[in-house]
Design a protein around this motif. Structure first.
Motif, PDB file in Angstrom:
ATOM      1  N   TRP A 109       0.213   5.841 -11.687  1.00 51.70           N
ATOM      2  CA  TRP A 109       1.665   5.997 -11.605  1.00 51.70           C
ATOM      3  C   TRP A 109       1.958   7.317 -10.907  1.00 51.70           C
ATOM      4  O   TRP A 109       2.132   8.351 -11.537  1.00 51.70           O
ATOM      5  CB  TRP A 109       2.260   5.956 -13.010  1.00 51.70           C
ATOM      6  N   ARG A 112       6.305   5.895  -6.966  1.00 49.11           N
ATOM      7  CA  ARG A 112       7.077   4.720  -7.369  1.00 49.11           C
ATOM      8  C   ARG A 112       7.384   3.815  -6.175  1.00 49.11           C
ATOM      9  O   ARG A 112       7.780   4.272  -5.111  1.00 49.11           O
ATOM     10  CB  ARG A 112       8.390   5.165  -8.010  1.00 49.11           C
ATOM     11  N   ASN A 115       2.857   2.033  -5.814  1.00 53.01           N
ATOM     12  CA  ASN A 115       1.678   2.270  -6.648  1.00 53.01           C
ATOM     13  C   ASN A 115       0.662   1.136  -6.563  1.00 53.01           C
ATOM     14  O   ASN A 115      -0.550   1.381  -6.615  1.00 53.01           O
ATOM     15  CB  ASN A 115       2.090   2.466  -8.108  1.00 53.01           C
TER      16      ASN A 115
END
Length: 238
Positions: A109, A112, A115
């Motif tokens: 992560w 965003r 990923n």
């Protein structure tokens, strides 16, 4: 050409781990199998900081995302990620040591929206001029704001870090063969474009600023070295 090798002895020195296999590389790496020196998201308390990719084999990985960590060290970067519930695959410390904290096949992560297709690299840099460490002096340079184009002043990466970024990227493109040796195109000024890329344009090596309008990392200084390396045959032959 340098040779990347699979490490069949399960040693953790100077190797990247992809889908459980170790690939020995010719630069310093401390991976998560090193219980004394390593940093790892592969612990029960941190397994909610990452997840599996849509394709668990990693065959859809096609991108490397470059970040700076705005931390004093890779160790502090790791702790910040832990505190924020985030993760990353690789960290490059100020002395050029590379830390792998998560198997490349897993979904970290760290960027965003991309990923599932990407490998994330956090490069140590405290960024702010007033955070200069006299024991590890960094040059003060200018980079372009990705949206306005207006230059801003910040601390640069160390020279060994710049060399290591190129080595790491080239090794990853060789190990994870679905990642193309490709960079964002240059604009009319001869410098990398800093605009937000459409998801179908995000391939090869990109900056965090290419994936999010909120980000300005990793600045301008790495790209000339990467363009130069990618203009030549791959340095590794696996």
């Amino acid at each position: 050409m340098s040779q990347i090798q699979i490490n069949s002895n399960n040693k953790s020195s100077n190797s990247f781990i992809f889908n459980g296999k170790e690939y020995v590389v010719p630069f310093p790496v401390i991976n998560f199998n090193d219980k004394q020196r390593g940093m790892s998201f592969h612990t029960p308390s941190l397994e909610d900081h990452w997840d599996e990719r849509t394709d668990k084999s990693g065959s859809k990985i096609n991108t490397i995302v470059l970040h700076w960590d705005v931390a004093t060290s890779s160790s502090q970067c790791f702790q910040v990620l832990v505190n924020r519930g985030l993760s990353v695959h690789l960290m490059i410390d100020r002395d050029g040591t590379v830390y792998q904290a998560l198997d490349l096949v897993k979904r970290a992560w760290q960027a965003r929206g991309v990923n599932d297709q990407s490998i994330g690299i956090e490069i140590n840099n405290q960024f702010y001029i007033n955070r200069q460490d006299p024991n590890w002096p960094r040059q003060e340079i200018y980079s372009r704001d990705p949206r306005s184009g207006i230059p801003y002043k910040h601390l640069d990466f160390t020279e060994i870090q710049k060399t290591r970024v190129v080595q790491v990227v080239e090794a990853l493109c060789n190990i994870v063969t679905t990642i193309p040796r490709k960079l964002p195109p240059k604009g009319s000024d001869g410098k990398i474009i800093t605009r937000l890329l459409d998801k179908n344009e995000v391939k090869g090596v990109v900056g965090h600023f290419n994936t999010s309008v909120e980000k300005i990392d990793p600045g301008d200084s790495l790209w000339p070295l990467l363009y130069d390396s990618f203009s030549k045959p791959p340095p590794y032959n696996f």
